[in-house]
Enzyme design. Sequence first.
Site, PDB file in Angstrom:
ATOM      1  N   SER A  46       0.845  -1.202   0.000  1.00  0.00           N
ATOM      2  CA  SER A  46       0.000   0.000   0.000  1.00  0.00           C
ATOM      3  C   SER A  46       0.874   1.244   0.000  1.00  0.00           C
ATOM      4  CB  SER A  46      -0.918   0.008   1.225  1.00  0.00           C
ATOM      5  OG  SER A  46      -0.166  -0.142   2.421  1.00  0.00           O
ATOM      6  N   ASP A  84       5.159  -7.279   2.690  1.00  0.00           N
ATOM      7  CA  ASP A  84       4.508  -7.708   1.448  1.00  0.00           C
ATOM      8  C   ASP A  84       5.525  -8.058   0.369  1.00  0.00           C
ATOM      9  OD1 ASP A  84       1.794  -7.714   1.864  1.00  0.00           O
ATOM     10  OD2 ASP A  84       1.472  -5.667   1.137  1.00  0.00           O
ATOM     11  N   GLU A 181      -9.276  -9.806   3.021  1.00  0.00           N
ATOM     12  CA  GLU A 181      -9.642  -8.405   2.772  1.00  0.00           C
ATOM     13  C   GLU A 181     -11.001  -8.302   2.084  1.00  0.00           C
ATOM     14  OE1 GLU A 181      -6.536  -6.009   1.066  1.00  0.00           O
ATOM     15  OE2 GLU A 181      -7.898  -4.366   0.561  1.00  0.00           O
TER      16      GLU A 181
HETATM   17  O1  KIV Z   1      -0.472  -3.321   1.543  1.00  0.00           O
HETATM   18  C1  KIV Z   1      -1.194  -3.281   2.563  1.00  0.00           C
HETATM   19  O2  KIV Z   1      -1.205  -2.316   3.332  1.00  0.00           O
HETATM   20  C2  KIV Z   1      -2.027  -4.454   2.842  1.00  0.00           C
HETATM   21  C3  KIV Z   1      -3.071  -4.314   3.905  1.00  0.00           C
HETATM   22  C4  KIV Z   1      -4.186  -3.467   3.409  1.00  0.00           C
HETATM   23  C5  KIV Z   1      -3.559  -5.604   4.385  1.00  0.00           C
HETATM   24  O3  KIV Z   1      -1.876  -5.454   2.208  1.00  0.00           O
HETATM   25 NA    NA Z   2      -0.568  -5.232   0.336  1.00  0.00          NA
END
Ligand code: KIV
Ligand code: NA
Length: 263
Positions: A46, A84, A181
């Site tokens: 994100s 991530d 999600e």
């Molecule tokens: O990238 C992110 O912040 C996420 C969350 C929304 C779970 O994957």
């Molecule tokens: Na993410």
Amino acid sequence: MKTVTLSTLQAYKQAGESFSCLTAYDATFARTASDAGIEVLLVGDSLGMVLQGHHSTLPVTLADVCYHTRCVARGKGNSLLMVDLPFMSNASLERLLLDAGELMRAGAELIKVEGEAWMADDIRELTRRGVPVCVHLGLTPQTVYQLGGYKVQGRETERAEQIIADACTLVDAGASLVLLECVPADLGRAVSEAVSVPVIGIGAGPDVDGQILVMHDVLGVTHGRTPRFVKNFLAETDDIAGAFRRYHEDVKARRFPAEEHCF
Ligand code: KIV
Ligand code: NA
């Protein structure tokens, strides 16, 4: 707070105790979140949207995520650090393993991958090599162009059953956590009941094992349309540390998410 590990989260699930997770992108906010008691910090892709101003997470590179992981790792305190895997890092098994290795070297303690049942072999290879995995199911932002937008997933029985089956397959393959999600609250509960590992929800209702939000949403500095599952905790407190504490306490007491945040 004592050092949070996967065993801590597993024990919370067994005890029916909720836990809080929050995205973090730098050392100072990471420290503030950790001091507030937040159990898991996520360096989310994100960051492509909230830090870099892109419309999706797809432009985020491995180097971007590694940079923010090193920053967060210095301030994470005793929180567990999840990171991530960026878009297309799963282009091949070799790339997946090498990229995951880079993230672990940068300070990740757990890797989050978006995927479905076909990722089972990849999850198996990662965990076999000592990289714990959280699988992100439901609305997977890296496939937003295929999904046709940021929409609730699993409203139809067939898709809901597919999400439950994917979660079971990937946990069987070795996944240590599931992140769900934007799904109806009933489906959130069903997934949490179907798997033995903790399920973290964002827009997945109250009956999952833990909750996660994007930091900017918690602080009410999101621009454009804010999703239904978001809450500005700064509006109820005087400062950022207080907002993080309030979020953490509301998750622990299962006051958040409330009905109005659920699908
Ligand atoms: O990238 C992110 O912040 C996420 C969350 C929304 C779970 O994957
Ligand atoms: Na993410």
